[in-house]
Design a protein around this motif. Structure first.
Motif, PDB file in Angstrom:
ATOM      1  N   LEU A  58       0.849  -1.188   0.000  1.00  0.00           N
ATOM      2  CA  LEU A  58       0.000   0.000   0.000  1.00  0.00           C
ATOM      3  C   LEU A  58       0.893   1.249   0.000  1.00  0.00           C
ATOM      4  O   LEU A  58       1.263   1.756   1.048  1.00  0.00           O
ATOM      5  CB  LEU A  58      -0.914   0.001   1.230  1.00  0.00           C
ATOM      6  CG  LEU A  58      -1.900  -1.171   1.332  1.00  0.00           C
ATOM      7  CD1 LEU A  58      -2.594  -1.171   2.682  1.00  0.00           C
ATOM      8  CD2 LEU A  58      -2.928  -1.128   0.213  1.00  0.00           C
ATOM      9  N   ARG A  83       1.961   4.865   0.019  1.00  0.00           N
ATOM     10  CA  ARG A  83       1.280   6.102   0.389  1.00  0.00           C
ATOM     11  C   ARG A  83       2.287   7.126   0.888  1.00  0.00           C
ATOM     12  O   ARG A  83       3.240   6.765   1.571  1.00  0.00           O
ATOM     13  CB  ARG A  83       0.303   5.894   1.539  1.00  0.00           C
ATOM     14  CG  ARG A  83      -0.055   4.492   1.773  1.00  0.00           C
ATOM     15  CD  ARG A  83      -0.724   4.387   3.085  1.00  0.00           C
ATOM     16  NE  ARG A  83      -1.867   3.528   2.896  1.00  0.00           N
ATOM     17  CZ  ARG A  83      -2.223   2.609   3.752  1.00  0.00           C
ATOM     18  NH1 ARG A  83      -1.556   2.458   4.866  1.00  0.00           N
ATOM     19  NH2 ARG A  83      -3.264   1.860   3.520  1.00  0.00           N
ATOM     20  N   ARG A 134      -0.484   8.413   5.718  1.00  0.00           N
ATOM     21  CA  ARG A 134      -1.478   7.402   6.048  1.00  0.00           C
ATOM     22  C   ARG A 134      -2.879   7.907   5.672  1.00  0.00           C
ATOM     23  O   ARG A 134      -3.308   8.971   6.108  1.00  0.00           O
ATOM     24  CB  ARG A 134      -1.420   7.147   7.544  1.00  0.00           C
ATOM     25  CG  ARG A 134      -1.989   5.834   7.941  1.00  0.00           C
ATOM     26  CD  ARG A 134      -1.907   5.681   9.456  1.00  0.00           C
ATOM     27  NE  ARG A 134      -3.101   4.995   9.908  1.00  0.00           N
ATOM     28  CZ  ARG A 134      -3.347   3.728   9.656  1.00  0.00           C
ATOM     29  NH1 ARG A 134      -2.494   3.012   8.984  1.00  0.00           N
ATOM     30  NH2 ARG A 134      -4.459   3.170  10.084  1.00  0.00           N
ATOM     31  N   PRO A 135      -3.595   7.151   4.815  1.00  0.00           N
ATOM     32  CA  PRO A 135      -4.941   7.602   4.483  1.00  0.00           C
ATOM     33  C   PRO A 135      -5.879   7.453   5.682  1.00  0.00           C
ATOM     34  O   PRO A 135      -5.543   6.766   6.642  1.00  0.00           O
ATOM     35  CB  PRO A 135      -5.350   6.660   3.359  1.00  0.00           C
ATOM     36  CG  PRO A 135      -4.532   5.450   3.546  1.00  0.00           C
ATOM     37  CD  PRO A 135      -3.258   5.878   4.198  1.00  0.00           C
ATOM     38  N   ASN A 186      -9.580  -1.925  -8.585  1.00  0.00           N
ATOM     39  CA  ASN A 186     -10.160  -0.702  -8.022  1.00  0.00           C
ATOM     40  C   ASN A 186     -10.201  -0.765  -6.500  1.00  0.00           C
ATOM     41  O   ASN A 186      -9.948   0.230  -5.822  1.00  0.00           O
ATOM     42  CB  ASN A 186     -11.585  -0.493  -8.550  1.00  0.00           C
ATOM     43  CG  ASN A 186     -11.588  -0.035  -9.983  1.00  0.00           C
ATOM     44  OD1 ASN A 186     -10.521   0.277 -10.529  1.00  0.00           O
ATOM     45  ND2 ASN A 186     -12.751  -0.006 -10.603  1.00  0.00           N
ATOM     46  N   PHE A 235      -6.766  -0.081  -5.148  1.00  0.00           N
ATOM     47  CA  PHE A 235      -6.494   1.368  -5.215  1.00  0.00           C
ATOM     48  C   PHE A 235      -7.243   2.096  -4.105  1.00  0.00           C
ATOM     49  O   PHE A 235      -6.714   2.977  -3.442  1.00  0.00           O
ATOM     50  CB  PHE A 235      -6.934   1.954  -6.572  1.00  0.00           C
ATOM     51  CG  PHE A 235      -5.993   1.626  -7.695  1.00  0.00           C
ATOM     52  CD1 PHE A 235      -4.615   1.674  -7.518  1.00  0.00           C
ATOM     53  CD2 PHE A 235      -6.484   1.275  -8.945  1.00  0.00           C
ATOM     54  CE1 PHE A 235      -3.749   1.370  -8.555  1.00  0.00           C
ATOM     55  CE2 PHE A 235      -5.625   0.968  -9.989  1.00  0.00           C
ATOM     56  CZ  PHE A 235      -4.259   1.013  -9.793  1.00  0.00           C
ATOM     57  N   ALA A 236      -8.499   1.703  -3.932  1.00  0.00           N
ATOM     58  CA  ALA A 236      -9.332   2.358  -2.916  1.00  0.00           C
ATOM     59  C   ALA A 236      -8.703   2.201  -1.536  1.00  0.00           C
ATOM     60  O   ALA A 236      -8.629   3.148  -0.751  1.00  0.00           O
ATOM     61  CB  ALA A 236     -10.740   1.759  -2.934  1.00  0.00           C
ATOM     62  N   ALA A 261      -5.498   1.587  -0.848  1.00  0.00           N
ATOM     63  CA  ALA A 261      -4.233   2.315  -0.766  1.00  0.00           C
ATOM     64  C   ALA A 261      -4.466   3.807  -0.542  1.00  0.00           C
ATOM     65  O   ALA A 261      -3.726   4.455   0.192  1.00  0.00           O
ATOM     66  CB  ALA A 261      -3.417   2.088  -2.028  1.00  0.00           C
ATOM     67  N   ASP A 262      -5.521   4.335  -1.176  1.00  0.00           N
ATOM     68  CA  ASP A 262      -5.781   5.778  -1.079  1.00  0.00           C
ATOM     69  C   ASP A 262      -6.735   6.139   0.052  1.00  0.00           C
ATOM     70  O   ASP A 262      -7.009   7.307   0.285  1.00  0.00           O
ATOM     71  CB  ASP A 262      -6.411   6.289  -2.391  1.00  0.00           C
ATOM     72  CG  ASP A 262      -5.400   6.271  -3.524  1.00  0.00           C
ATOM     73  OD1 ASP A 262      -4.196   6.169  -3.220  1.00  0.00           O
ATOM     74  OD2 ASP A 262      -5.817   6.344  -4.694  1.00  0.00           O
ATOM     75  N   GLY A 263      -7.313   5.132   0.687  1.00  0.00           N
ATOM     76  CA  GLY A 263      -8.338   5.412   1.704  1.00  0.00           C
ATOM     77  C   GLY A 263      -9.601   5.960   1.073  1.00  0.00           C
ATOM     78  O   GLY A 263     -10.356   6.693   1.711  1.00  0.00           O
ATOM     79  N   ASP A 264      -9.836   5.604  -0.204  1.00  0.00           N
ATOM     80  CA  ASP A 264     -10.973   6.160  -0.953  1.00  0.00           C
ATOM     81  C   ASP A 264     -12.229   5.300  -0.727  1.00  0.00           C
ATOM     82  O   ASP A 264     -12.511   4.368  -1.475  1.00  0.00           O
ATOM     83  CB  ASP A 264     -10.605   6.198  -2.444  1.00  0.00           C
ATOM     84  CG  ASP A 264     -11.674   6.861  -3.300  1.00  0.00           C
ATOM     85  OD1 ASP A 264     -12.816   7.009  -2.823  1.00  0.00           O
ATOM     86  OD2 ASP A 264     -11.353   7.224  -4.454  1.00  0.00           O
TER      87      ASP A 264
END
Ligand code: ATP
Length: 315
Positions: free
Chosen positions: A171, A173, A176-177, A213, A216-217, A219-222
């Motif tokens: 992850l 970054r 930290r997300p 996806n 990615f979500a 890793a980005d905290g999305d």
């Protein structure tokens, strides 16, 4: 039980993505899954003993944790099986007394038994000073149960095959997300994983790119991207057999969850929240209007792992 040598937490898991790919000739299914630990934990109290490995289970709140009568008393408990295997592989001569304080609902799709076994393997490897490395522990874990390798990793992993091949998710970054929070909801009964797989007929594959996806979500905290990327091949089969779980899913959505999915093969569902406050709000609203039994917990997703060990460890 007297003084505890070691206390460890055994975190439950949820599958943010679970795809059943095909049935193998030995009857097992090939899967692909993104598994993350969550902060709902059992606790293991472990004490060195001269000879045997004995495991007992206690429950803090029997009204909340369902299915405890299903947990094998000692020798068939996954914890004992893991410990005995570790002893056989390493030739260690002693034993252990282990008490599991159960909080994870049994047969809830949150990998409770596997989490206990994974925590026991790591802890006993320390306590017994058997010195196995992670790869050797993974090998033993794979013989104990299909979720054990993933839970030994103690962080977000993608598992493939029948659960024994583990790929750690890197992850990357800059910072930290934000944390992800979920509400876990359980109907108060368990679902047999074997029964679910035997009912699973149509191979339900995921939309293209959805696992990527989800990574990615994570890793980005999305969290918004995560809500669009949830997938579980087994959900349709399980909800068709247990309409109450469909009602719990609707209740989670009504209470404000932004994405709802079955945990593993059930019987629990999880609902994604925007943040911690939102998760508590969802949990508070759960069951408010429903005329059915539902137990819920607020939990944090732990993509970077946990496995907390408290001393004292012998030199
Ligand atoms: P999975 O999806 O990994 O099959 P689950 O989360 O749905 O599991 P668990 O709570 O792990 O379900 O229980 C599965 C079965 O494992 C139970 O029916 C129980 O008989 C057995 N078991 C053995 N040891 C344990 C343990 N320490 N805790 C819970 N169940 C255990």
């Amino acid at each position: 039980m007297c003084a505890t040598d070691l206390t460890v937490e055994a975190p439950a898991k949820i599958n943010l993505f679970l795809e059943v790919l095909s049935m193998r000739s030995d009857g097992y299914h090939e899967i692909r899954s993104l598994i993350v630990p969550v902060s709902l934990c059992d606790t293991l109290y472990i004490e060195k003993a001269d000879d045997e490995v004995v495991t007992e289970t206690t429950v803090v709140d029997p009204a909340v944790v369902s299915g405890v009568s299903q947990i094998p008393r000692s020798e068939d408990n996954l914890v004992t099986r893991a410990a005995v295997l570790l002893r056989n592989v390493t030739g260690y001569g002693g034993g252990a007394r282990i008490r599991i304080e159960k909080r994870i609902p049994v047969q809830g799709g949150m990998g409770g038994g596997s989490a206990d076994a994974a925590a026991a393997l790591k802890a006993l490897n320390e306590l017994w000073q058997t010195g196995l490395d992670d790869v050797e522990l993974l090998k033993i874990g794979g013989q104990v149960g299909s979720d054990v390798p993933a839970l030994l990793a103690g962080r977000a992993v993608i598992v493939t095959g029948c659960g024994k091949t583990i790929e750690h998710i890197f992850l990357p970054r800059a910072e930290r997300p934000r944390d992800w929070w979920v509400v876990l909801a359980n109907p108060g009964f368990g679902v047999s994983t074997a029964d679910v797989y035997s009912r699973y007929r149509t191979i339900l594959t995921s939309p293209d790119g959805i696992l990527k996806n989800m990574v990615f979500a994570l890793a980005d905290g999305d969290i918004e991207l995560a809500t669009q990327s949830l997938f579980n091949s087994l959900e349709r089969t399980v909800l068709a057999k247990y309409p109450l779980l469909q009602m719990i899913a609707e209740e989670l959505r009504r209470a404000g969850a932004i994405g709802v999915m079955l945990c593993g093969s059930g019987a629990s569902m999880f609902g994604l929240a925007r943040d911690e406050l939102h998760a508590h709000d969802i949990a508070a609203r759960m069951g408010g209007t429903a005329d059915f039994d539902v137990r819920s917990w607020v939990a944090r997703i732990l993509p970077d792992g946990v496995m907390v060990a408290h001393g004292p460890l012998e030199a």
